[in-house]
Design a protein around this motif. Structure first.
Motif, PDB file in Angstrom:
ATOM      1  N   ALA A   1      46.686  28.880  16.390  1.00 52.69           N
ATOM      2  CA  ALA A   1      46.021  27.630  16.009  1.00 52.69           C
ATOM      3  C   ALA A   1      44.505  27.760  16.160  1.00 52.69           C
ATOM      4  O   ALA A   1      44.032  28.503  17.023  1.00 52.69           O
ATOM      5  CB  ALA A   1      46.530  26.494  16.877  1.00 52.69           C
ATOM      6  N   PRO A   2      43.740  27.046  15.322  1.00 54.79           N
ATOM      7  CA  PRO A   2      42.285  27.067  15.483  1.00 54.79           C
ATOM      8  C   PRO A   2      41.885  26.579  16.871  1.00 54.79           C
ATOM      9  O   PRO A   2      42.513  25.695  17.440  1.00 54.79           O
ATOM     10  CB  PRO A   2      41.778  26.104  14.410  1.00 54.79           C
ATOM     11  CG  PRO A   2      42.881  25.982  13.440  1.00 54.79           C
ATOM     12  CD  PRO A   2      44.148  26.210  14.199  1.00 54.79           C
ATOM     13  N   ALA A   3      40.835  27.176  17.404  1.00 54.60           N
ATOM     14  CA  ALA A   3      40.389  26.837  18.754  1.00 54.60           C
ATOM     15  C   ALA A   3      39.214  25.865  18.698  1.00 54.60           C
ATOM     16  O   ALA A   3      38.401  25.933  17.779  1.00 54.60           O
ATOM     17  CB  ALA A   3      39.970  28.112  19.484  1.00 54.60           C
ATOM     18  N   PRO A   4      39.116  24.979  19.688  1.00 54.44           N
ATOM     19  CA  PRO A   4      37.929  24.123  19.755  1.00 54.44           C
ATOM     20  C   PRO A   4      36.692  24.985  20.006  1.00 54.44           C
ATOM     21  O   PRO A   4      36.755  25.969  20.728  1.00 54.44           O
ATOM     22  CB  PRO A   4      38.188  23.197  20.935  1.00 54.44           C
ATOM     23  CG  PRO A   4      39.536  23.504  21.443  1.00 54.44           C
ATOM     24  CD  PRO A   4      40.065  24.689  20.739  1.00 54.44           C
ATOM     25  N   GLN A   5      35.600  24.613  19.405  1.00 50.54           N
ATOM     26  CA  GLN A   5      34.361  25.381  19.523  1.00 50.54           C
ATOM     27  C   GLN A   5      33.222  24.414  19.840  1.00 50.54           C
ATOM     28  O   GLN A   5      32.837  23.623  18.990  1.00 50.54           O
ATOM     29  CB  GLN A   5      34.074  26.110  18.201  1.00 50.54           C
ATOM     30  CG  GLN A   5      32.855  26.978  18.218  1.00 50.54           C
ATOM     31  CD  GLN A   5      33.087  28.276  18.935  1.00 50.54           C
ATOM     32  OE1 GLN A   5      34.184  28.794  18.955  1.00 50.54           O
ATOM     33  NE2 GLN A   5      32.059  28.794  19.548  1.00 50.54           N
TER      34      GLN A   5
ATOM     35  N   LEU B   1      31.059  25.007  10.324  1.00 52.57           N
ATOM     36  CA  LEU B   1      32.005  25.226  11.421  1.00 52.57           C
ATOM     37  C   LEU B   1      31.466  24.655  12.728  1.00 52.57           C
ATOM     38  O   LEU B   1      32.234  24.131  13.546  1.00 52.57           O
ATOM     39  CB  LEU B   1      32.300  26.719  11.577  1.00 52.57           C
ATOM     40  CG  LEU B   1      33.126  27.340  10.461  1.00 52.57           C
ATOM     41  CD1 LEU B   1      33.301  28.829  10.701  1.00 52.57           C
ATOM     42  CD2 LEU B   1      34.475  26.674  10.326  1.00 52.57           C
ATOM     43  N   TRP B   2      30.167  24.746  12.941  1.00 48.36           N
ATOM     44  CA  TRP B   2      29.589  24.131  14.137  1.00 48.36           C
ATOM     45  C   TRP B   2      29.768  22.622  14.097  1.00 48.36           C
ATOM     46  O   TRP B   2      30.061  22.005  15.115  1.00 48.36           O
ATOM     47  CB  TRP B   2      28.114  24.454  14.240  1.00 48.36           C
ATOM     48  CG  TRP B   2      27.810  25.823  14.764  1.00 48.36           C
ATOM     49  CD1 TRP B   2      28.693  26.728  15.285  1.00 48.36           C
ATOM     50  CD2 TRP B   2      26.534  26.440  14.816  1.00 48.36           C
ATOM     51  NE1 TRP B   2      28.046  27.874  15.639  1.00 48.36           N
ATOM     52  CE2 TRP B   2      26.707  27.726  15.370  1.00 48.36           C
ATOM     53  CE3 TRP B   2      25.258  26.055  14.447  1.00 48.36           C
ATOM     54  CZ2 TRP B   2      25.655  28.599  15.564  1.00 48.36           C
ATOM     55  CZ3 TRP B   2      24.214  26.929  14.644  1.00 48.36           C
ATOM     56  CH2 TRP B   2      24.413  28.184  15.205  1.00 48.36           C
TER      57      TRP B   2
ATOM     58  N   ILE C   1      32.089  20.790  12.560  1.00 42.45           N
ATOM     59  CA  ILE C   1      33.468  20.328  12.780  1.00 42.45           C
ATOM     60  C   ILE C   1      34.014  20.782  14.134  1.00 42.45           C
ATOM     61  O   ILE C   1      35.092  20.379  14.529  1.00 42.45           O
ATOM     62  CB  ILE C   1      34.421  20.765  11.647  1.00 42.45           C
ATOM     63  CG1 ILE C   1      34.561  22.286  11.589  1.00 42.45           C
ATOM     64  CG2 ILE C   1      33.979  20.202  10.313  1.00 42.45           C
ATOM     65  CD1 ILE C   1      35.665  22.769  10.684  1.00 42.45           C
ATOM     66  N   ARG C   2      33.261  21.652  14.803  1.00 42.10           N
ATOM     67  CA  ARG C   2      33.590  22.130  16.145  1.00 42.10           C
ATOM     68  C   ARG C   2      34.980  22.755  16.240  1.00 42.10           C
ATOM     69  O   ARG C   2      35.744  22.513  17.177  1.00 42.10           O
ATOM     70  CB  ARG C   2      33.431  20.999  17.161  1.00 42.10           C
ATOM     71  CG  ARG C   2      32.014  20.508  17.230  1.00 42.10           C
ATOM     72  CD  ARG C   2      31.834  19.451  18.255  1.00 42.10           C
ATOM     73  NE  ARG C   2      30.419  19.049  18.238  1.00 42.10           N
ATOM     74  CZ  ARG C   2      29.976  17.970  18.786  1.00 42.10           C
ATOM     75  NH1 ARG C   2      30.784  17.160  19.410  1.00 42.10           N
ATOM     76  NH2 ARG C   2      28.691  17.678  18.730  1.00 42.10           N
ATOM     77  N   ARG C   3      35.288  23.564  15.244  1.00 43.91           N
ATOM     78  CA  ARG C   3      36.548  24.319  15.240  1.00 43.91           C
ATOM     79  C   ARG C   3      36.256  25.768  14.891  1.00 43.91           C
ATOM     80  O   ARG C   3      35.424  26.062  14.037  1.00 43.91           O
ATOM     81  CB  ARG C   3      37.540  23.773  14.213  1.00 43.91           C
ATOM     82  CG  ARG C   3      38.143  22.473  14.598  1.00 43.91           C
ATOM     83  CD  ARG C   3      39.205  22.715  15.639  1.00 43.91           C
ATOM     84  NE  ARG C   3      39.751  21.456  16.084  1.00 43.91           N
ATOM     85  CZ  ARG C   3      40.156  21.243  17.317  1.00 43.91           C
ATOM     86  NH1 ARG C   3      40.081  22.172  18.204  1.00 43.91           N
ATOM     87  NH2 ARG C   3      40.632  20.085  17.657  1.00 43.91           N
ATOM     88  N   ASN C   4      36.957  26.684  15.546  1.00 44.36           N
ATOM     89  CA  ASN C   4      36.835  28.103  15.264  1.00 44.36           C
ATOM     90  C   ASN C   4      38.099  28.556  14.546  1.00 44.36           C
ATOM     91  O   ASN C   4      39.165  28.641  15.153  1.00 44.36           O
ATOM     92  CB  ASN C   4      36.654  28.884  16.572  1.00 44.36           C
ATOM     93  CG  ASN C   4      36.490  30.370  16.342  1.00 44.36           C
ATOM     94  OD1 ASN C   4      36.519  30.839  15.216  1.00 44.36           O
ATOM     95  ND2 ASN C   4      36.314  31.099  17.424  1.00 44.36           N
ATOM     96  N   PRO C   5      38.011  28.860  13.237  1.00 41.77           N
ATOM     97  CA  PRO C   5      39.214  29.223  12.491  1.00 41.77           C
ATOM     98  C   PRO C   5      39.648  30.672  12.677  1.00 41.77           C
ATOM     99  O   PRO C   5      40.697  31.065  12.187  1.00 41.77           O
ATOM    100  CB  PRO C   5      38.803  28.976  11.042  1.00 41.77           C
ATOM    101  CG  PRO C   5      37.341  29.267  11.029  1.00 41.77           C
ATOM    102  CD  PRO C   5      36.840  28.782  12.369  1.00 41.77           C
TER     103      PRO C   5
END
Length: 120
Positions: free
Chosen positions: A73-77, A58-59, A61-65
């Motif tokens: 919607a998934p948030a940018p992380q 997840l780190w 792909i930089r997305r928080n599901p």
């Protein structure tokens, strides 16, 4: 209203997921020989390894599901800014977490899932 619904959904997904996680852990531990089988700690360690790999993925792909569970919607992380000193300071907490997780998995083999939940 949407935030309240999202909070309720997050709680429901956590509760149901935790319930089935405990049942799965009990079944996996019993199929591995139960408290006398010797593989309970291995199951616990592999769960931690898989979850660590999931977090690292997840780190990358930089997305928080997590918002998906609240129907958003998934948030940018962004990547966490971690230094070597941060990693060293987290090591005692990491070992305590690993011990507590293993104790919960072992407790599931020693009794009912309710007993394991109490230990956790």
């Amino acid at each position: 209203m949407a935030d309240k619904l999202a909070l309720v959904l997050l709680y429901v997904f956590w509760f149901v997921g935790n319930y089935y996680y405990n049942l799965y852990n009990k079944q996996a531990s019993m199929k591995a020989g139960g408290k006398d089988g010797g593989l309970t700690v291995t199951i616990s360690v592999m769960q931690i390894v898989v979850c660590a790999a999931w977090a690292m993925g997840l780190w990358l792909i930089r997305r928080n599901p997590t918002p998906l569970l609240g129907l958003k919607a998934p948030a940018p992380q962004p990547l966490p800014a971690i230094t070597k000193a941060d990693v060293i300071s987290l090591l005692p907490l990491t070992f305590c977490y690993a011990f507590a997780h293993t104790a919960g998995v072992v407790a599931l083999t020693a009794g009912s899932p309710a007993f394991g939940q109490i230990v956790k």
